[in-house]
Design an enzyme around this catalytic site. Structure first.
Site, PDB file in Angstrom:
ATOM      1  N   GLN A  25       0.805  -1.221   0.000  1.00  0.00           N
ATOM      2  CA  GLN A  25       0.000   0.000   0.000  1.00  0.00           C
ATOM      3  C   GLN A  25       0.836   1.268   0.000  1.00  0.00           C
ATOM      4  O   GLN A  25       1.976   1.283   0.452  1.00  0.00           O
ATOM      5  CB  GLN A  25      -0.917   0.036   1.230  1.00  0.00           C
ATOM      6  CG  GLN A  25      -0.170   0.012   2.544  1.00  0.00           C
ATOM      7  CD  GLN A  25      -1.087   0.065   3.743  1.00  0.00           C
ATOM      8  OE1 GLN A  25      -1.142   1.079   4.433  1.00  0.00           O
ATOM      9  NE2 GLN A  25      -1.795  -1.023   4.008  1.00  0.00           N
ATOM     10  N   GLU A  94      -4.254   3.262  -0.499  1.00  0.00           N
ATOM     11  CA  GLU A  94      -5.094   3.309   0.694  1.00  0.00           C
ATOM     12  C   GLU A  94      -5.558   4.752   0.889  1.00  0.00           C
ATOM     13  O   GLU A  94      -4.742   5.648   1.116  1.00  0.00           O
ATOM     14  CB  GLU A  94      -4.320   2.841   1.922  1.00  0.00           C
ATOM     15  CG  GLU A  94      -5.123   2.939   3.215  1.00  0.00           C
ATOM     16  CD  GLU A  94      -4.292   2.657   4.458  1.00  0.00           C
ATOM     17  OE1 GLU A  94      -4.867   2.612   5.564  1.00  0.00           O
ATOM     18  OE2 GLU A  94      -3.055   2.498   4.332  1.00  0.00           O
ATOM     19  N   HIS A 121       4.073  12.207  -6.173  1.00  0.00           N
ATOM     20  CA  HIS A 121       2.872  11.904  -6.932  1.00  0.00           C
ATOM     21  C   HIS A 121       2.589  10.410  -6.945  1.00  0.00           C
ATOM     22  O   HIS A 121       3.421   9.594  -6.567  1.00  0.00           O
ATOM     23  CB  HIS A 121       3.002  12.396  -8.376  1.00  0.00           C
ATOM     24  CG  HIS A 121       4.152  11.788  -9.130  1.00  0.00           C
ATOM     25  ND1 HIS A 121       5.350  12.437  -9.317  1.00  0.00           N
ATOM     26  CD2 HIS A 121       4.297  10.568  -9.732  1.00  0.00           C
ATOM     27  CE1 HIS A 121       6.171  11.665 -10.007  1.00  0.00           C
ATOM     28  NE2 HIS A 121       5.554  10.511 -10.267  1.00  0.00           N
ATOM     29  N   GLU A 167       0.528  11.288 -12.265  1.00  0.00           N
ATOM     30  CA  GLU A 167       1.273  11.251 -13.518  1.00  0.00           C
ATOM     31  C   GLU A 167       0.625  10.234 -14.462  1.00  0.00           C
ATOM     32  O   GLU A 167       0.192   9.156 -14.028  1.00  0.00           O
ATOM     33  CB  GLU A 167       2.727  10.880 -13.268  1.00  0.00           C
ATOM     34  CG  GLU A 167       3.600  10.981 -14.531  1.00  0.00           C
ATOM     35  CD  GLU A 167       5.068  10.688 -14.271  1.00  0.00           C
ATOM     36  OE1 GLU A 167       5.887  10.996 -15.159  1.00  0.00           O
ATOM     37  OE2 GLU A 167       5.391  10.166 -13.185  1.00  0.00           O
TER      38      GLU A 167
END
Length: 346
Positions: A25, A94, A121, A167
């Site tokens: 995660q 998450e 990002h 992105e």
């Protein structure tokens, strides 16, 4: 500099690390759960694998991933989904939602990319960046950068509902997944040698590629948990189209570590990790392991610092280590659901 001669020939196919860690995660905080779920599910095609509601603590968690269409997953929120989640051999996003934040005008999360910020990002790949951006724009998505803007043509940055940068990268090869595929979490690091060794040697990730951009004075290191049977490019293939194609065509995401040259020599420099007051947005990366307590003890013996140990706090059995930059690294046992039930948390 030393970093440019950093050798990682033994890190591209790391041997199994005791405890079987799997990158599971990347956590970000969100203001409005419905808006974020709509964005990631309906616009980026991710699937909600599971959700947890913790009314005692006034927050909920949502776990999303790119999953092949022919894979059947349990109904989110069920016992079957909880067991599926903690044994899933892939990375999820998450989303952490604090109840009531969507109606609180004072709540605005820090999305990164300001001076000193570590988190950069998330990213997705797709077959056609231009067509994908046109489609997203037509559905009301706003952009930080469109494909033909800036120095790097052919990639874009969209905004999610909280303003996090997403992105959008071209996927060179068909990996059997249609549309968008969850592809990256980007973190800035001060010393890539320390960071790459930490994630590879302590958490079993493989170094998949390394790109140097001396003209812009930064380098990128791409790490991932290898799938069964997956073989990473060897070091002699780094900085080649073959390695880039491998990274951008995977079915599972990579951890992209960004190093700005010279930061390792500045003793006063450090990155914000996303959990400081006034800068909360990105929270942590997380790994599932067979036994969190045993895994924690091995890390402690190696000198790794911890934000929270398994025996601390209101949710026992789960730990948070600190990587070389101070980013929180959650350690979750695969029997997490059983532990939470035993504590009366679910």
């Amino acid at each position: 500099i030393v970093l440019k001669t950093f050798t990682a020939s033994n890190l591209h196919t790391m041997p199994a690390v005791q405890g079987n860690p799997v990158w599971q995660q990347s956590m970000i905080r969100i203001k409005d759960a419905q808006k974020s779920l709509d964005f990631y599910q309906n616009l980026l095609g991710m699937r909600l694998l599971d959700k947890y509601d913790f009314p005692k603590f006034s927050f909920s968690l949502y776990f999303l991933a790119t999953v092949p269409q022919d894979v059947v997953t349990p109904e989110p929120g069920t016992e079957e989904a909880h067991q599926f989640l903690w044994n899933y051999r892939g990375a999820t996003i998450e989303l952490t939602y604090n109840h009531g934040s969507e109606t609180d005008d004072s709540v605005k999360y820090h999305v990164g990319n300001e001076k000193g910020d570590g988190f950069g990002h998330l990213a997705v790949t797709c077959p056609d960046v231009y067509a994908a951006c046109d489609e997203l724009e037509a559905k009301g998505v706003q952009f930080k950068k469109k494909p033909d803007e800036g120095n790097m043509k052919g990639l874009a940055f969209a905004y999610d509902p909280d303003g996090y940068w997403i992105e959008i990268i071209k996927r060179p090869l068909d990996n059997g997944l249609p549309g968008f595929v969850l592809a990256q979490t980007m973190l800035r690091v001060k010393d890539p040698k320390k960071s790459v060794e930490f994630y590879c040697e302590k958490f079993g990730m493989a170094l998949l590629n390394r790109l140097h951009f001396p003209q812009w004075k930064f380098s990128l290191y791409f790490l991932g948990t290898l799938e069964d049977g997956e073989v990473a490019p060897t070091e002699d293939k780094f900085q080649t189209p073959d390695a880039t194609q491998f990274v951008n065509s995977r079915r599972q995401p990579v951890l992209e570590l960004t190093h700005n040259h010279g930061s390792e020599d500045d003793e006063s420099f450090s990155h914000f990790n996303g959990n400081e007051d006034g800068r909360k947005g990105f929270g942590h990366v997380g790994f599932t392991v067979d036994n969190a307590e045993e895994f924690q003890e091995r890390l402690l013996a190696d000198g790794v610092e911890f934000q929270k140990k398994t025996q601390d706090g209101g949710m026992k059995g789960i730990a948070f280590a600190k990587d070389p930059d101070g980013y929180w690294v959650e350690i979750v046992p695969r029997n997490a659901q059983d532990l939470m039930k035993a504590q009366g948390l679910v």
